[in-house]
Design a protein around this motif. Structure first.
Motif, PDB file in Angstrom:
ATOM      1  N   ILE A 406       8.994  32.098  28.842  1.00 23.89           N
ATOM      2  CA  ILE A 406       7.915  31.131  29.029  1.00 23.89           C
ATOM      3  C   ILE A 406       7.806  30.224  27.808  1.00 23.89           C
ATOM      4  O   ILE A 406       7.695  29.006  27.916  1.00 23.89           O
ATOM      5  N   MET A 407       7.837  30.820  26.633  1.00 25.47           N
ATOM      6  CA  MET A 407       7.766  30.056  25.397  1.00 25.47           C
ATOM      7  C   MET A 407       9.172  29.613  24.986  1.00 25.47           C
ATOM      8  O   MET A 407      10.150  30.323  25.232  1.00 25.47           O
ATOM      9  N   LYS A 408       9.274  28.468  24.352  1.00 33.30           N
ATOM     10  CA  LYS A 408      10.566  27.983  23.868  1.00 33.30           C
ATOM     11  C   LYS A 408      10.619  28.145  22.347  1.00 33.30           C
ATOM     12  O   LYS A 408       9.832  27.534  21.625  1.00 33.30           O
ATOM     13  N   PRO A 409      11.529  28.995  21.846  1.00 33.91           N
ATOM     14  CA  PRO A 409      11.656  29.150  20.393  1.00 33.91           C
ATOM     15  C   PRO A 409      12.040  27.831  19.730  1.00 33.91           C
ATOM     16  O   PRO A 409      12.687  26.970  20.336  1.00 33.91           O
ATOM     17  N   ASP A 410      11.652  27.690  18.467  1.00 32.25           N
ATOM     18  CA  ASP A 410      11.914  26.443  17.744  1.00 32.25           C
ATOM     19  C   ASP A 410      13.386  26.243  17.418  1.00 32.25           C
ATOM     20  O   ASP A 410      13.878  25.114  17.395  1.00 32.25           O
ATOM     21  N   LYS A 411      14.126  27.345  17.189  1.00 33.23           N
ATOM     22  CA  LYS A 411      15.474  27.217  16.660  1.00 33.23           C
ATOM     23  C   LYS A 411      16.585  27.605  17.626  1.00 33.23           C
ATOM     24  O   LYS A 411      17.757  27.410  17.324  1.00 33.23           O
ATOM     25  N   ILE A 412      16.241  28.165  18.756  1.00 31.66           N
ATOM     26  CA  ILE A 412      17.241  28.448  19.787  1.00 31.66           C
ATOM     27  C   ILE A 412      16.664  28.050  21.130  1.00 31.66           C
ATOM     28  O   ILE A 412      15.446  27.982  21.302  1.00 31.66           O
ATOM     29  N   ASP A 413      17.545  27.779  22.101  1.00 31.49           N
ATOM     30  CA  ASP A 413      17.030  27.421  23.421  1.00 31.49           C
ATOM     31  C   ASP A 413      16.836  28.677  24.264  1.00 31.49           C
ATOM     32  O   ASP A 413      17.169  29.795  23.860  1.00 31.49           O
ATOM     33  N   ARG A 414      16.301  28.493  25.446  1.00 32.44           N
ATOM     34  CA  ARG A 414      15.977  29.640  26.288  1.00 32.44           C
ATOM     35  C   ARG A 414      17.230  30.403  26.721  1.00 32.44           C
ATOM     36  O   ARG A 414      17.212  31.632  26.846  1.00 32.44           O
ATOM     37  N   ALA A 415      18.311  29.696  26.977  1.00 32.65           N
ATOM     38  CA  ALA A 415      19.553  30.365  27.375  1.00 32.65           C
ATOM     39  C   ALA A 415      20.066  31.269  26.258  1.00 32.65           C
ATOM     40  O   ALA A 415      20.516  32.391  26.509  1.00 32.65           O
ATOM     41  N   GLU A 416      19.989  30.778  25.021  1.00 37.43           N
ATOM     42  CA  GLU A 416      20.417  31.574  23.873  1.00 37.43           C
ATOM     43  C   GLU A 416      19.515  32.795  23.704  1.00 37.43           C
ATOM     44  O   GLU A 416      19.978  33.885  23.357  1.00 37.43           O
ATOM     45  N   LEU A 417      18.244  32.613  23.969  1.00 32.04           N
ATOM     46  CA  LEU A 417      17.297  33.721  23.891  1.00 32.04           C
ATOM     47  C   LEU A 417      17.643  34.798  24.910  1.00 32.04           C
ATOM     48  O   LEU A 417      17.719  35.995  24.575  1.00 32.04           O
ATOM     49  N   LEU A 418      17.853  34.392  26.147  1.00 31.63           N
ATOM     50  CA  LEU A 418      18.199  35.357  27.194  1.00 31.63           C
ATOM     51  C   LEU A 418      19.513  36.060  26.874  1.00 31.63           C
ATOM     52  O   LEU A 418      19.631  37.282  27.027  1.00 31.63           O
ATOM     53  N   ASP A 419      20.484  35.317  26.413  1.00 27.80           N
ATOM     54  CA  ASP A 419      21.781  35.909  26.082  1.00 27.80           C
ATOM     55  C   ASP A 419      21.642  36.918  24.945  1.00 27.80           C
ATOM     56  O   ASP A 419      22.283  37.973  24.961  1.00 27.80           O
ATOM     57  N   GLY A 420      20.809  36.611  23.961  1.00 33.19           N
ATOM     58  CA  GLY A 420      20.601  37.541  22.867  1.00 33.19           C
ATOM     59  C   GLY A 420      19.963  38.842  23.327  1.00 33.19           C
ATOM     60  O   GLY A 420      20.332  39.933  22.867  1.00 33.19           O
ATOM     61  N   VAL A 421      19.008  38.746  24.242  1.00 31.77           N
ATOM     62  CA  VAL A 421      18.374  39.939  24.788  1.00 31.77           C
ATOM     63  C   VAL A 421      19.382  40.769  25.578  1.00 31.77           C
ATOM     64  O   VAL A 421      19.452  42.009  25.446  1.00 31.77           O
ATOM     65  N   MET A 422      20.203  40.108  26.393  1.00 34.02           N
ATOM     66  CA  MET A 422      21.201  40.828  27.179  1.00 34.02           C
ATOM     67  C   MET A 422      22.244  41.492  26.284  1.00 34.02           C
ATOM     68  O   MET A 422      22.728  42.593  26.580  1.00 34.02           O
TER      69      MET A 422
END
Length: 588
Positions: A406-422
């Motif tokens: 829901i929130m967009k990190p300042d330094k990575i995009d949402r796709a990068e966030l999801l990939d990091g979690v996976m």
């Protein structure tokens, strides 16, 4: 008076990892109606039966109900509205009813979007629903609907009307659920292959965390008699064959005396049932000497609100815990044969690949048996929502599911966030599967952990886990293909008037203190947040209903923390610890 309860077909991509959870809301509401003289009811579980619109329409048509009631947490609100729309199309003269946390606070928006809903039940649902059914049955609806406390509806001119709140049920031991309304063969806990139940021992919370809505929804903290609670567990075991349960309580150890009495009663009756809880790191450390006793009572799985690996974020969440305390709690549980699960909140604006990596490294160092990472979700009816301001840019409630960023990190995009979690999930569970679970010495613990990993991989292979199929995630090489599919047509969320429902304590009221003013203290000590702190309610059972020995503050004290726990409503937490990070319950 024929009543039809319907559970909407909505899966958040995490709740069903370890099985199908018995929807306790319908059992508690039905049981209260039964005690009030109404027994002509039935239940359709659209989620477990995976009913599409046409199948749902056929099922509702066949039931020929006078009243159709459903429930909704925030991510399932659109599905719930659709259920009642279908119901109204099939039975125009029937009364459509919505309950749950979302409607309780967001009724203005819900009625504006779904005018086919005749009534929204706000807050604790049993007494309100019974009074509503009586009003309809006695022919007083709609002429006397304003006399029913705790509901919202559209009047004849299309204006929203919200009646005064119904007082909370002071004696919760009078609420006896009708678990027989469920087909128990549908609700199996995959790790153990047994039916699973989600009863609750306490309602409400004496604390007022900024991230949480439990204290607002329930309004008063009330605990059931431990013997009465075990009576219910015994019925679940002996009548319905339940072999595993999760206490729906937000923090079941918060009242130490009642929790100990509950465990002793389970031991005395020797029901042979296993169970799990969500709890706080500090509660585990406080009860170090009691952990063997808890394990003897059948407690086999504890999900810890560790929340963050970086001390910076722990401090930001006002956790009042440390990395070392997290590690110590995990070790204590494991030493006593209890499966441990660490929970992490990710996806705030300061998230990076490095902070995601930190969570992985720490949980490996702690040695937790299981771990999960959930996306921060800003509930519109929490105090913390207003603090987020323009940082909340997704208004599609169906994505408020703890797996969509829901929130967009300042330094990575949402796709990068999801990939990091996976990446964290892949590494953690592959190592656990290959190097830990098969080699656990305790037979039961080994079987349980292997069952959990089977459930996890089954969900992953079917691409249901974390909604990977919907989000089109296939791995780190395909990040550009990820589709979050937020509905951008949804309008900006209008924050509700929280104090119109429950009067907050002075420290929580708007304008009560200038920005930056330190939080109030309790007995000279800084209050702690949920997951930390030393306030306990061991003797609350000796106090009048709704009274706590410590001044309400956060969950254990005061201060914001990301919404790890979800919305609290009647009945059940959608997830047991092995399946989902947020702790939820539902209300019809």
């Amino acid at each position: 008076m024929r009543i039809l309860f319907v559970h909407p077909n909505y899966s958040a991509g995490a709740a069903d990892i370890a099985g199908n959870w018995s929807p306790a809301w319908v059992a508690y509401i039905a049981g209260y109606l039964k005690s009030g003289g109404y027994q002509d009811y039935q239940f359709i579980d659209g989620l477990v039966d995976q009913l599409d619109d046409d199948q749902m329409r056929a099922a509702i048509r066949a039931a020929q109900p006078d009243i159709i009631a459903t429930t909704s947490m925030t991510p399932m609100i659109y599905a719930a509205q659709r259920v009642l729309q279908i119901a109204k199309e099939e039975h125009p003269s029937a009364i459509t009813v919505l309950g749950g946390i979302h409607g309780t606070f967001m009724y203005n928006q819900v009625l504006g979007e779904a005018p086919w809903i005749d009534a929204i039940v706000r807050g604790e649902g049993e007494a309100v629903t019974l009074n509503l059914v009586r009003c309809i049955d006695e022919g007083r609806w709609p002429t006397e609907r304003e006399s029913v406390r705790g509901i919202a509806f559209l009047d004849d001119n299309g204006a929203v009307v919200a009646t005064e709140a119904e007082p909370s049920i002071s004696d919760v031991d009078k609420i006896w659920p009708d678990w027989g309304i469920l087909e128990w063969k549908k609700y199996i806990y995959i790790p153990l292959g047994v039916p699973v139940a989600t009863p609750n021992m306490a309602r409400g919370c004496p604390f007022t965390c900024s991230f949480c809505s439990q204290w607002k929804f329930w309004r008063d903290y009330r605990v059931r008699d431990p013997k009465r609670m075990v009576d219910e567990i015994e019925e679940l075991v002996k009548v319905h064959g339940v072999g595993f349960f999760i206490l729906a309580d937000e923090e079941p150890q918060i009242n130490k005396k009642m929790f100990v009495d509950f465990c002793q009663e389970l031991i005395d009756r020797d029901l042979g049932i296993h169970w799990g809880i969500n709890t706080r790191v500090t509660d585990v450390m406080r009860d170090e000497d009691l952990l063997p006793f808890y394990r003897k009572a059948g407690l086999v799985h504890v999900s810890l609100g560790t929340e963050a690996a970086a001390q910076l974020n722990l401090d930001r969440f006002v956790k009042e815990t440390t990395i070392e305390q997290n590690k110590r709690a995990v070790q204590l549980l494991q030493q006593n044969g209890i499966v441990t699960e660490a929970q992490f909140i990710v996806g705030l604006e300061n998230e990076t690949r490095e902070t995601l990596e930190e969570t992985y490294q720490y949980v490996m160092d702690w040695g937790a048996d299981m771990a999960n990472w959930s996306m921060y979700t800003p509930w519109p009816f929490s105090d913390m929502f207003a603090e987020m301001g323009d940082k909340v840019e997704v208004f599609d409630y169906s994505k408020y599911n703890f797996v969509s960023p829901i929130m967009k990190p300042d330094k990575i995009d949402r796709a990068e966030l999801l990939d990091g979690v996976m990446a964290n999930y892949r590494r953690f569970y592959m190592k656990r599967m290959l190097f830990q679970y098969p080699w656990v010495k305790d037979p039961f613990r080994r079987r349980y952990l292997i069952g959990c990993i089977k459930a996890f991989f089954k969900s992953a292979m079917e691409r249901r886990f974390y909604q990977l199929g919907q989000q089109n995630y296939w791995g780190p090489l395909f990040k550009k293909l990820i589709k979050f599919d937020y509905d951008k047509s949804k309008s900006k969320i209008v924050e509700p008037d929280h104090n119109a429902w429950k009067k907050a304590p002075p420290a929580k009221r708007p304008g009560a203190a200038p920005a930056g003013t330190p939080a109030p203290t309790i007995s000279g000590a800084m209050p702690k947040a949920c997951g930390g702190g030393n306030q306990q309610l061991e003797d609350i059972s000796d106090l009048p209903p709704g009274t706590a020995k410590c001044q309400p503050g956060g969950c254990g004290g005061t201060g914001p923390r990301p919404e790890a726990q979800g919305s609290i409503q009647v009945g059940m937490p959608m997830p047991p610890p092995s399946s989902k990070p947020e702790r939820m319950a539902e209300e019809a």
